[in-house]
Design a protein around this motif. Structure first.
Motif, mmCIF file in Angstrom:
data_model
loop_
_atom_site.group_PDB
_atom_site.id
_atom_site.type_symbol
_atom_site.label_atom_id
_atom_site.label_comp_id
_atom_site.label_asym_id
_atom_site.label_seq_id
_atom_site.Cartn_x
_atom_site.Cartn_y
_atom_site.Cartn_z
ATOM 1 N N ILE A 126 11.500 -70.005 -50.009
ATOM 2 C CA ILE A 126 10.200 -70.147 -49.360
ATOM 3 C C ILE A 126 10.337 -70.932 -48.060
ATOM 4 O O ILE A 126 9.767 -70.558 -47.025
ATOM 5 C CB ILE A 126 9.183 -70.811 -50.306
ATOM 6 N N ALA A 127 11.111 -72.009 -48.103
ATOM 7 C CA ALA A 127 11.321 -72.811 -46.894
ATOM 8 C C ALA A 127 11.919 -71.962 -45.772
ATOM 9 O O ALA A 127 11.552 -72.125 -44.597
ATOM 10 C CB ALA A 127 12.227 -74.000 -47.205
ATOM 11 N N ALA A 134 4.427 -68.432 -40.569
ATOM 12 C CA ALA A 134 3.620 -69.140 -39.579
ATOM 13 C C ALA A 134 3.452 -68.311 -38.310
ATOM 14 O O ALA A 134 2.355 -68.232 -37.740
ATOM 15 C CB ALA A 134 4.255 -70.492 -39.263
ATOM 16 N N ALA A 135 4.533 -67.684 -37.862
ATOM 17 C CA ALA A 135 4.472 -66.877 -36.640
ATOM 18 C C ALA A 135 3.527 -65.691 -36.793
ATOM 19 O O ALA A 135 2.874 -65.270 -35.830
ATOM 20 C CB ALA A 135 5.876 -66.385 -36.279
ATOM 21 N N ALA A 136 3.434 -65.165 -38.029
ATOM 22 C CA ALA A 136 2.565 -64.017 -38.283
ATOM 23 C C ALA A 136 1.170 -64.424 -38.737
ATOM 24 O O ALA A 136 0.290 -63.570 -38.890
ATOM 25 C CB ALA A 136 3.201 -63.116 -39.346
ATOM 26 N N GLU A 167 3.797 -79.478 -52.539
ATOM 27 C CA GLU A 167 3.827 -80.828 -51.976
ATOM 28 C C GLU A 167 5.166 -81.107 -51.303
ATOM 29 O O GLU A 167 5.216 -81.711 -50.223
ATOM 30 C CB GLU A 167 3.558 -81.844 -53.085
ATOM 31 N N VAL A 168 6.251 -80.665 -51.914
ATOM 32 C CA VAL A 168 7.571 -80.874 -51.332
ATOM 33 C C VAL A 168 7.718 -80.065 -50.038
ATOM 34 O O VAL A 168 8.226 -80.569 -49.020
ATOM 35 C CB VAL A 168 8.672 -80.505 -52.333
ATOM 36 N N LEU A 169 7.262 -78.818 -50.068
ATOM 37 C CA LEU A 169 7.381 -77.974 -48.881
ATOM 38 C C LEU A 169 6.447 -78.449 -47.758
ATOM 39 O O LEU A 169 6.773 -78.304 -46.579
ATOM 40 C CB LEU A 169 7.075 -76.519 -49.247
ATOM 41 N N ASN A 170 5.296 -79.006 -48.158
ATOM 42 C CA ASN A 170 4.402 -79.691 -47.215
ATOM 43 C C ASN A 170 4.126 -78.847 -45.971
ATOM 44 O O ASN A 170 4.329 -79.278 -44.834
ATOM 45 C CB ASN A 170 5.009 -81.044 -46.808
ATOM 46 N N SER A 171 3.607 -77.626 -46.222
ATOM 47 C CA SER A 171 3.303 -76.723 -45.115
ATOM 48 C C SER A 171 1.912 -76.134 -45.307
ATOM 49 O O SER A 171 1.550 -75.740 -46.422
ATOM 50 C CB SER A 171 4.320 -75.582 -45.059
ATOM 51 N N PRO A 172 1.124 -76.042 -44.238
ATOM 52 C CA PRO A 172 -0.191 -75.402 -44.348
ATOM 53 C C PRO A 172 -0.089 -73.917 -44.646
ATOM 54 O O PRO A 172 -1.093 -73.281 -44.968
ATOM 55 C CB PRO A 172 -0.828 -75.654 -42.979
ATOM 56 N N TRP A 173 1.129 -73.377 -44.575
ATOM 57 C CA TRP A 173 1.336 -71.950 -44.820
ATOM 58 C C TRP A 173 1.719 -71.649 -46.265
ATOM 59 O O TRP A 173 1.947 -70.491 -46.607
ATOM 60 C CB TRP A 173 2.390 -71.401 -43.851
ATOM 61 N N VAL A 174 1.783 -72.678 -47.099
ATOM 62 C CA VAL A 174 2.167 -72.499 -48.503
ATOM 63 C C VAL A 174 1.096 -73.081 -49.409
ATOM 64 O O VAL A 174 0.655 -74.220 -49.215
ATOM 65 C CB VAL A 174 3.522 -73.170 -48.798
ATOM 66 N N GLY A 175 0.669 -72.304 -50.390
ATOM 67 C CA GLY A 175 -0.316 -72.762 -51.362
ATOM 68 C C GLY A 175 -0.087 -72.100 -52.700
ATOM 69 O O GLY A 175 1.033 -71.695 -53.020
ATOM 70 N N ASN A 199 -5.072 -81.132 -52.603
ATOM 71 C CA ASN A 199 -4.031 -80.769 -51.632
ATOM 72 C C ASN A 199 -4.460 -79.656 -50.691
ATOM 73 O O ASN A 199 -3.693 -79.269 -49.806
ATOM 74 C CB ASN A 199 -2.765 -80.323 -52.374
ATOM 75 N N LYS A 200 -5.667 -79.124 -50.941
ATOM 76 C CA LYS A 200 -6.162 -77.976 -50.167
ATOM 77 C C LYS A 200 -5.173 -76.812 -50.232
ATOM 78 O O LYS A 200 -4.941 -76.104 -49.252
ATOM 79 C CB LYS A 200 -6.458 -78.366 -48.716
ATOM 80 N N ALA A 201 -4.615 -76.646 -51.422
ATOM 81 C CA ALA A 201 -3.565 -75.647 -51.617
ATOM 82 C C ALA A 201 -4.016 -74.439 -52.423
ATOM 83 O O ALA A 201 -3.228 -73.509 -52.631
ATOM 84 C CB ALA A 201 -2.361 -76.292 -52.324
#
Length: 276
Positions: A126-127, A134-136, A167-175, A199-201
């Motif tokens: 995923i990372a 994100a680019a898409a 939480e570990v990945l800590n990206s707005p693109w992952v939920g 977490n708004k995930a």
């Protein structure tokens, strides 16, 4: 307990639910019955112009909620892990062409290695694709699967595990995608839904029912109200987080696929109103 459903404004139906129908038929019929969303499975796009298919679905007034599915990252063979990454990048491209903003991830597992190793490979996979997502402009929704699938479908089996990974990945693109079929049994489910909301995930909410007895752990899901899942209660927990997305009907059923899909769709609408 959640409030009764009085309209179909949050009803999304997966193409896999009415698997015998081509996507064109499904879109037309879902819209006629009042559904407002569709989640598209990648097999429904075979042989089609993806962009044109997305335009067709939207022409019926349906929002394309997500593309299903990416994932299947783990493998003891690094060459096969690379193949999985490439396939997920294709899925991101397909989602962008289709005109949706989310991909559901069935994360995968390899029974030849420890679950912990598979989970590490999922996180790494995923990372790796987050920059592409994100680019898409595509969010990646990790869907925990029932532990019965831990051998080869997903090493992510609880909402706690999915929450920790986001939480570990800590990206707005992952939920996270919550599917009642996979998570209804978890005694920590309410608290983990609260955690997910903080977490708004929380990105997606899938519904069906667990028939008892069930005859097939993959392809014998029930209509809402046909089994033992407290769907209304779980929906209440989900909505208490502020989630305002679709209730997505995702039913794998060999028995229902063999019936008249128009009648099945009518039954979905009735079950959605009465038991979701």
């Amino acid at each position: 307990m959640s409030d009764p459903i009085t309209n179909l404004s949050k009803l999304c139906i997966h193409t896999i639910t009415t698997k015998p129908w081509p996507i064109e038929t499904a879109a037309a019929n879902f819209a006629v019955k009042g559904a407002k969303g569709m989640t598209v499975w990648r097999d429904a796009l075979n042989g089609r112009n993806i962009k044109a298919t997305g335009e067709m679905v939207r022409s019926h007034g349906l929002e394309i909620v997500s593309l299903c599915r990416g994932g299947f990252f783990p493998n003891a063979d690094p060459v096969k892990r690379k193949i999985a990454i490439d396939d997920n990048r294709r899925a991101i491209e397909e989602a962008h062409e289709l005109g949706t903003k989310m991909i559901v991830l069935v994360c995968g597992s390899d029974p030849t290695q420890p679950l912990e190793t598979s989970r590490d490979q999922i996180q790494e996979g995923i990372a790796t694709i987050i920059p592409d997502a994100a680019a898409a402009g595509i969010q990646l929704a990790i869907e925990p699967l029932h532990p019965m699938y831990a051998d080869n479908r997903s090493a992510i089996n609880t909402l706690a595990q999915a929450n920790t990974m986001t939480e570990v990945l800590n990206s707005p693109w992952v939920g996270v995608a919550i599917d009642v079929y996979h998570l209804w049994w978890d005694p920590d489910l309410e608290q983990e839904i609260i955690r997910c909301g903080k977490n708004k995930a929380l990105l997606a909410f899938h519904v069906c029912d667990w028939k008892s007895p069930t005859t097939d752990f993959l392809n014998d899901r029930g209509l809402m109200g046909e089994g033992c899942i407290p769907i209304k209660k779980i929906r209440g927990w989900v909505e208490a987080t502020g989630f305002n997305g679709f209730n997505e009907v995702e039913i794998f059923s060999t028995a229902y696929w063999q019936t008249d899909q128009s009648i099945f769709l009518d039954n979905i609408i009735t079950a959605y109103k009465n038991f979701t």
